[in-house]
Design a protein around this motif. Structure first.
Motif, PDB file in Angstrom:
ATOM      1  N   PHE A 117     -26.630 -29.602  13.535  1.00 39.80           N
ATOM      2  CA  PHE A 117     -27.685 -30.085  12.640  1.00 39.80           C
ATOM      3  C   PHE A 117     -28.846 -29.096  12.579  1.00 39.80           C
ATOM      4  O   PHE A 117     -29.255 -28.662  11.495  1.00 39.80           O
ATOM      5  CB  PHE A 117     -28.176 -31.453  13.113  1.00 39.80           C
ATOM      6  N   PHE A 118     -29.381 -28.717  13.745  1.00 38.68           N
ATOM      7  CA  PHE A 118     -30.555 -27.846  13.760  1.00 38.68           C
ATOM      8  C   PHE A 118     -30.219 -26.431  13.289  1.00 38.68           C
ATOM      9  O   PHE A 118     -31.007 -25.810  12.567  1.00 38.68           O
ATOM     10  CB  PHE A 118     -31.180 -27.820  15.151  1.00 38.68           C
ATOM     11  N   GLU A 119     -29.056 -25.923  13.674  1.00 33.51           N
ATOM     12  CA  GLU A 119     -28.671 -24.598  13.190  1.00 33.51           C
ATOM     13  C   GLU A 119     -28.441 -24.626  11.681  1.00 33.51           C
ATOM     14  O   GLU A 119     -28.767 -23.666  10.976  1.00 33.51           O
ATOM     15  CB  GLU A 119     -27.419 -24.115  13.916  1.00 33.51           C
ATOM     16  N   GLY A 120     -27.899 -25.740  11.188  1.00 32.92           N
ATOM     17  CA  GLY A 120     -27.661 -25.874   9.753  1.00 32.92           C
ATOM     18  C   GLY A 120     -28.944 -25.867   8.943  1.00 32.92           C
ATOM     19  O   GLY A 120     -28.959 -25.415   7.793  1.00 32.92           O
ATOM     20  N   ILE A 121     -30.029 -26.364   9.535  1.00 31.69           N
ATOM     21  CA  ILE A 121     -31.318 -26.353   8.836  1.00 31.69           C
ATOM     22  C   ILE A 121     -32.047 -25.033   9.067  1.00 31.69           C
ATOM     23  O   ILE A 121     -32.450 -24.348   8.122  1.00 31.69           O
ATOM     24  CB  ILE A 121     -32.208 -27.524   9.307  1.00 31.69           C
ATOM     25  N   GLU A 127     -28.844 -20.804   2.467  1.00 39.95           N
ATOM     26  CA  GLU A 127     -27.616 -20.474   1.743  1.00 39.95           C
ATOM     27  C   GLU A 127     -27.216 -21.601   0.794  1.00 39.95           C
ATOM     28  O   GLU A 127     -26.484 -21.373  -0.168  1.00 39.95           O
ATOM     29  CB  GLU A 127     -26.480 -20.196   2.733  1.00 39.95           C
ATOM     30  N   ARG A 128     -27.695 -22.816   1.069  1.00 38.34           N
ATOM     31  CA  ARG A 128     -27.388 -23.971   0.220  1.00 38.34           C
ATOM     32  C   ARG A 128     -28.567 -24.320  -0.692  1.00 38.34           C
ATOM     33  O   ARG A 128     -28.566 -25.368  -1.330  1.00 38.34           O
ATOM     34  CB  ARG A 128     -27.029 -25.183   1.094  1.00 38.34           C
ATOM     35  N   LEU A 133     -35.595 -18.120   1.760  1.00 41.18           N
ATOM     36  CA  LEU A 133     -35.014 -17.055   2.571  1.00 41.18           C
ATOM     37  C   LEU A 133     -36.017 -16.640   3.646  1.00 41.18           C
ATOM     38  O   LEU A 133     -37.204 -16.469   3.367  1.00 41.18           O
ATOM     39  CB  LEU A 133     -34.667 -15.859   1.683  1.00 41.18           C
ATOM     40  N   ASN A 134     -35.528 -16.498   4.884  1.00 41.17           N
ATOM     41  CA  ASN A 134     -36.392 -16.135   6.024  1.00 41.17           C
ATOM     42  C   ASN A 134     -37.587 -17.084   6.156  1.00 41.17           C
ATOM     43  O   ASN A 134     -38.704 -16.664   6.468  1.00 41.17           O
ATOM     44  CB  ASN A 134     -36.890 -14.690   5.896  1.00 41.17           C
ATOM     45  N   GLN A 135     -37.330 -18.354   5.930  1.00 40.46           N
ATOM     46  CA  GLN A 135     -38.421 -19.338   5.954  1.00 40.46           C
ATOM     47  C   GLN A 135     -38.996 -19.497   7.357  1.00 40.46           C
ATOM     48  O   GLN A 135     -38.272 -19.637   8.334  1.00 40.46           O
ATOM     49  CB  GLN A 135     -37.919 -20.696   5.451  1.00 40.46           C
ATOM     50  N   TRP A 168     -39.219 -16.351   1.224  1.00 46.77           N
ATOM     51  CA  TRP A 168     -38.985 -15.535   0.034  1.00 46.77           C
ATOM     52  C   TRP A 168     -38.079 -16.259  -0.948  1.00 46.77           C
ATOM     53  O   TRP A 168     -37.104 -16.898  -0.567  1.00 46.77           O
ATOM     54  CB  TRP A 168     -38.345 -14.206   0.424  1.00 46.77           C
ATOM     55  N   LYS A 169     -38.426 -16.143  -2.223  1.00 48.76           N
ATOM     56  CA  LYS A 169     -37.562 -16.582  -3.312  1.00 48.76           C
ATOM     57  C   LYS A 169     -37.473 -15.412  -4.275  1.00 48.76           C
ATOM     58  O   LYS A 169     -38.438 -15.092  -4.961  1.00 48.76           O
ATOM     59  CB  LYS A 169     -38.130 -17.824  -4.000  1.00 48.76           C
TER      60      LYS A 169
END
Length: 216
Positions: A117-121, A127-128, A133-135, A168-169
């Motif tokens: 869960f935490f790695e997915g966030i 990626e989803r 990016l790099n938040q 970044w966007k």
């Protein structure tokens, strides 16, 4: 094009619009229901008053427990901000459970699923399209209300959260602000307090907007 054809097309468009409208109404009703449930949870904890401790020692022990619980929640936010998944898992029980509403809707049980869960966030959500990016996050948990049971083995804590994020966007630096609620169930294991259950409900999230970073 004759009048019958035009009429049929208009009827088809009206039916389509009505279906969309019905979906919006149902969605709004569901949102109101969720918010009502959340406030009921908050109010139920407030109605459940603090335990009356019979002597000075037990009162001091409760104050110490409260401070440890607040620190556990603070450690969680610092670990989140630094993307330290292992640090988060260290303050969770082996049989922990995470319940998350929109947009990560689901239930994760045990440390293995909690890690996913935490790695997915924190590491792959961009990626989803769910994070920049790099938040980088500044995760604040506030208005914490804590109730500890009579035996000082379990506690519940409810709180608001506010998260200001930068990333970044495309080629632009952007920021996102989100807010919501946390519901913690915390268990004492030896001298430590650990998160046994965490429910997260997000109230809103802004669209990305331009920002100038100075320090992360």
């Amino acid at each position: 094009m004759n009048n019958n054809t035009v009429t049929k097309r208009m009827e088809k468009n009206i039916k389509s619009d009505l279906k969309i409208f019905e979906k919006v109404i149902l969605m709004e009703a569901r949102i109101r229901e969720i918010i009502s449930d959340i406030w009921n949870d908050f109010k139920s904890l407030l109605k459940y008053g603090m335990e009356i401790r019979p002597d000075l020692q037990s009162k001091v022990e409760e104050l110490e427990a409260r401070e440890k619980i607040r620190e556990v929640i603070a450690i969680y936010t610092y670990c989140w901000n630094s993307k330290d998944v292992e640090g988060i898992l260290r303050i969770m029980t082996d049989d922990c459970e995470i319940i998350h509403g929109y947009p990560y809707k689901g239930v994760w049980k045990g440390k293995g699923e909690a890690r996913e869960f935490f790695e997915g966030i924190l590491k792959t959500a961009h990626e989803r399209g769910l994070r920049l990016l790099n938040q980088e996050d500044k995760h604040y948990v506030t208005n914490v209300v804590i109730r500890i049971d009579k035996d000082m083995r379990h506690a519940k804590a409810h709180a608001y959260f506010l998260r200001a994020s930068f990333g970044w966007k495309g080629n632009e630096e952007m920021a996102v602000i989100s807010s919501g609620w946390y519901f913690f169930t915390i268990r004492r294991e030896g001298e430590e307090w650990k998160i046994m259950q965490m429910r997260i409900e997000r109230c809103f999230e802004s669209e990305p907007f331009k920002v100038k970073q100075y320090l992360l």
